[in-house]
Design a protein around this motif. Structure first.
Motif, PDB file in Angstrom:
ATOM      1  N   GLY A 169      49.356  18.056  56.448  1.00 29.30           N
ATOM      2  CA  GLY A 169      49.683  17.246  55.284  1.00 29.30           C
ATOM      3  C   GLY A 169      49.756  18.109  54.045  1.00 29.30           C
ATOM      4  N   TYR A 170      49.853  17.457  52.910  1.00 24.99           N
ATOM      5  CA  TYR A 170      49.932  18.205  51.653  1.00 24.99           C
ATOM      6  C   TYR A 170      49.278  17.419  50.538  1.00 24.99           C
ATOM      7  N   SER A 171      48.517  18.105  49.731  1.00 24.07           N
ATOM      8  CA  SER A 171      48.026  17.602  48.456  1.00 24.07           C
ATOM      9  C   SER A 171      47.894  18.819  47.550  1.00 24.07           C
ATOM     10  N   PRO A 172      48.008  18.638  46.251  1.00 21.08           N
ATOM     11  CA  PRO A 172      47.853  19.782  45.346  1.00 21.08           C
ATOM     12  C   PRO A 172      46.485  20.475  45.508  1.00 21.08           C
ATOM     13  N   GLU A 173      45.452  19.685  45.739  1.00 19.10           N
ATOM     14  CA  GLU A 173      44.117  20.256  45.909  1.00 19.10           C
ATOM     15  C   GLU A 173      44.041  21.106  47.175  1.00 19.10           C
ATOM     16  N   GLU A 174      44.614  20.602  48.252  1.00 17.67           N
ATOM     17  CA  GLU A 174      44.607  21.350  49.506  1.00 17.67           C
ATOM     18  C   GLU A 174      45.409  22.634  49.376  1.00 17.67           C
ATOM     19  N   ALA A 205      49.723  21.729  67.407  1.00 17.89           N
ATOM     20  CA  ALA A 205      49.824  20.332  67.005  1.00 17.89           C
ATOM     21  C   ALA A 205      50.889  19.601  67.788  1.00 17.89           C
ATOM     22  N   ASP A 206      50.841  18.295  67.702  1.00 14.90           N
ATOM     23  CA  ASP A 206      51.898  17.483  68.288  1.00 14.90           C
ATOM     24  C   ASP A 206      52.506  16.525  67.264  1.00 14.90           C
ATOM     25  N   GLN A 207      51.940  16.496  66.062  1.00 12.30           N
ATOM     26  CA  GLN A 207      52.494  15.685  64.981  1.00 12.30           C
ATOM     27  C   GLN A 207      51.973  16.189  63.638  1.00 12.30           C
ATOM     28  N   SER A 208      52.363  15.563  62.581  1.00 15.60           N
ATOM     29  CA  SER A 208      51.955  15.872  61.202  1.00 15.60           C
ATOM     30  C   SER A 208      52.573  17.162  60.681  1.00 15.60           C
ATOM     31  N   ILE A 209      53.486  16.993  59.786  1.00 15.94           N
ATOM     32  CA  ILE A 209      54.114  18.103  59.087  1.00 15.94           C
ATOM     33  C   ILE A 209      54.014  17.781  57.606  1.00 15.94           C
ATOM     34  N   PRO A 210      53.748  18.663  56.696  1.00  8.76           N
ATOM     35  CA  PRO A 210      53.645  20.101  56.945  1.00  8.76           C
ATOM     36  C   PRO A 210      52.272  20.483  57.488  1.00  8.76           C
ATOM     37  N   ARG A 211      52.244  21.606  58.107  1.00 10.56           N
ATOM     38  CA  ARG A 211      51.002  22.216  58.581  1.00 10.56           C
ATOM     39  C   ARG A 211      50.965  23.640  58.050  1.00 10.56           C
ATOM     40  N   ALA A 212      49.770  24.105  57.777  1.00  7.52           N
ATOM     41  CA  ALA A 212      49.592  25.481  57.313  1.00  7.52           C
ATOM     42  C   ALA A 212      48.538  26.145  58.188  1.00  7.52           C
ATOM     43  N   TYR A 213      48.844  27.339  58.655  1.00  9.76           N
ATOM     44  CA  TYR A 213      47.907  28.147  59.427  1.00  9.76           C
ATOM     45  C   TYR A 213      47.851  29.517  58.784  1.00  9.76           C
ATOM     46  N   LEU A 214      46.651  29.993  58.580  1.00  6.46           N
ATOM     47  CA  LEU A 214      46.457  31.311  57.984  1.00  6.46           C
ATOM     48  C   LEU A 214      45.642  32.156  58.952  1.00  6.46           C
ATOM     49  N   PHE A 215      46.183  33.307  59.283  1.00  2.94           N
ATOM     50  CA  PHE A 215      45.515  34.236  60.184  1.00  2.94           C
ATOM     51  C   PHE A 215      45.112  35.473  59.400  1.00  2.94           C
ATOM     52  N   ASP A 216      43.935  36.013  59.711  1.00  8.07           N
ATOM     53  CA  ASP A 216      43.502  37.224  59.019  1.00  8.07           C
ATOM     54  C   ASP A 216      44.195  38.451  59.610  1.00  8.07           C
ATOM     55  N   LYS A 217      43.834  39.619  59.110  1.00  6.51           N
ATOM     56  CA  LYS A 217      44.490  40.863  59.523  1.00  6.51           C
ATOM     57  C   LYS A 217      44.273  41.183  60.998  1.00  6.51           C
ATOM     58  N   GLU A 218      43.233  40.598  61.595  1.00  4.13           N
ATOM     59  CA  GLU A 218      42.955  40.824  63.016  1.00  4.13           C
ATOM     60  C   GLU A 218      43.607  39.762  63.894  1.00  4.13           C
ATOM     61  N   GLY A 219      44.287  38.810  63.281  1.00  8.00           N
ATOM     62  CA  GLY A 219      44.955  37.763  64.045  1.00  8.00           C
ATOM     63  C   GLY A 219      44.104  36.536  64.304  1.00  8.00           C
ATOM     64  N   LYS A 220      42.941  36.452  63.683  1.00 10.20           N
ATOM     65  CA  LYS A 220      42.046  35.308  63.852  1.00 10.20           C
ATOM     66  C   LYS A 220      42.459  34.182  62.893  1.00 10.20           C
ATOM     67  N   LEU A 221      42.504  32.961  63.410  1.00  6.79           N
ATOM     68  CA  LEU A 221      42.803  31.807  62.572  1.00  6.79           C
ATOM     69  C   LEU A 221      41.640  31.581  61.620  1.00  6.79           C
ATOM     70  N   VAL A 222      41.914  31.656  60.311  1.00  5.23           N
ATOM     71  CA  VAL A 222      40.845  31.513  59.322  1.00  5.23           C
ATOM     72  C   VAL A 222      41.000  30.270  58.457  1.00  5.23           C
ATOM     73  N   TYR A 223      42.155  29.588  58.552  1.00  8.53           N
ATOM     74  CA  TYR A 223      42.360  28.386  57.757  1.00  8.53           C
ATOM     75  C   TYR A 223      43.479  27.571  58.383  1.00  8.53           C
ATOM     76  N   SER A 224      43.306  26.267  58.391  1.00  6.34           N
ATOM     77  CA  SER A 224      44.382  25.387  58.840  1.00  6.34           C
ATOM     78  C   SER A 224      44.312  24.079  58.071  1.00  6.34           C
ATOM     79  N   ALA A 225      45.459  23.464  57.897  1.00  7.04           N
ATOM     80  CA  ALA A 225      45.525  22.188  57.189  1.00  7.04           C
ATOM     81  C   ALA A 225      46.765  21.448  57.635  1.00  7.04           C
TER      82      ALA A 225
END
Length: 70
Positions: free
Chosen positions: A52-57, A30-50
Motif C-alpha cells: 500500500g501507500y501512505s505519506p507516513e509509510e 505476494a499475491d495481491q496489494s500493489i504498490p509494494r516496496a521491498y528493501l534489501f541490504d548490501k548482503e541481499g537480506k530483506l530489511v524492509y517491506s510494505a
C-alpha cells in the motif's frame, strides 16, 4: 535489467526502480496489494517491506534506505 524512470524522479528521490512485467519477483513475496516496496541490504537480506501507500509509510521507507546505505 533495465531501470524505470518514473515516480522517483517526480519526488526527486535517488533510488532505482525496476520493472517486473512478468510479476516474477512480485510472486515471490505476494499475491495481491500493489504498490509494494521491498528493501534489501548490501548482503541481499530483506530489511524492509510494505504494502500500500501512505505519506507516513513512504517516509519510513526513505529512512530505511538511508540506514541501509550506511
Amino acid at each position: 535489467t533495465r531501470l524505470v524512470v518514473g515516480s522517483a524522479d517526480v519526488y526527486k528521490r535517488q533510488f532505482p526502480l525496476y520493472p517486473d512485467p512478468k510479476r516474477e519477483v512480485f510472486s515471490l513475496f505476494a499475491d495481491q496489494s500493489i504498490p509494494r516496496a521491498y528493501l534489501f541490504d548490501k548482503e541481499g537480506k530483506l530489511v524492509y517491506s510494505a504494502s500500500g501507500y501512505s505519506p507516513e509509510e513512504f517516509q519510513q521507507l526513505l529512512k530505511a534506505i538511508e540506514k541501509a546505505l550506511k
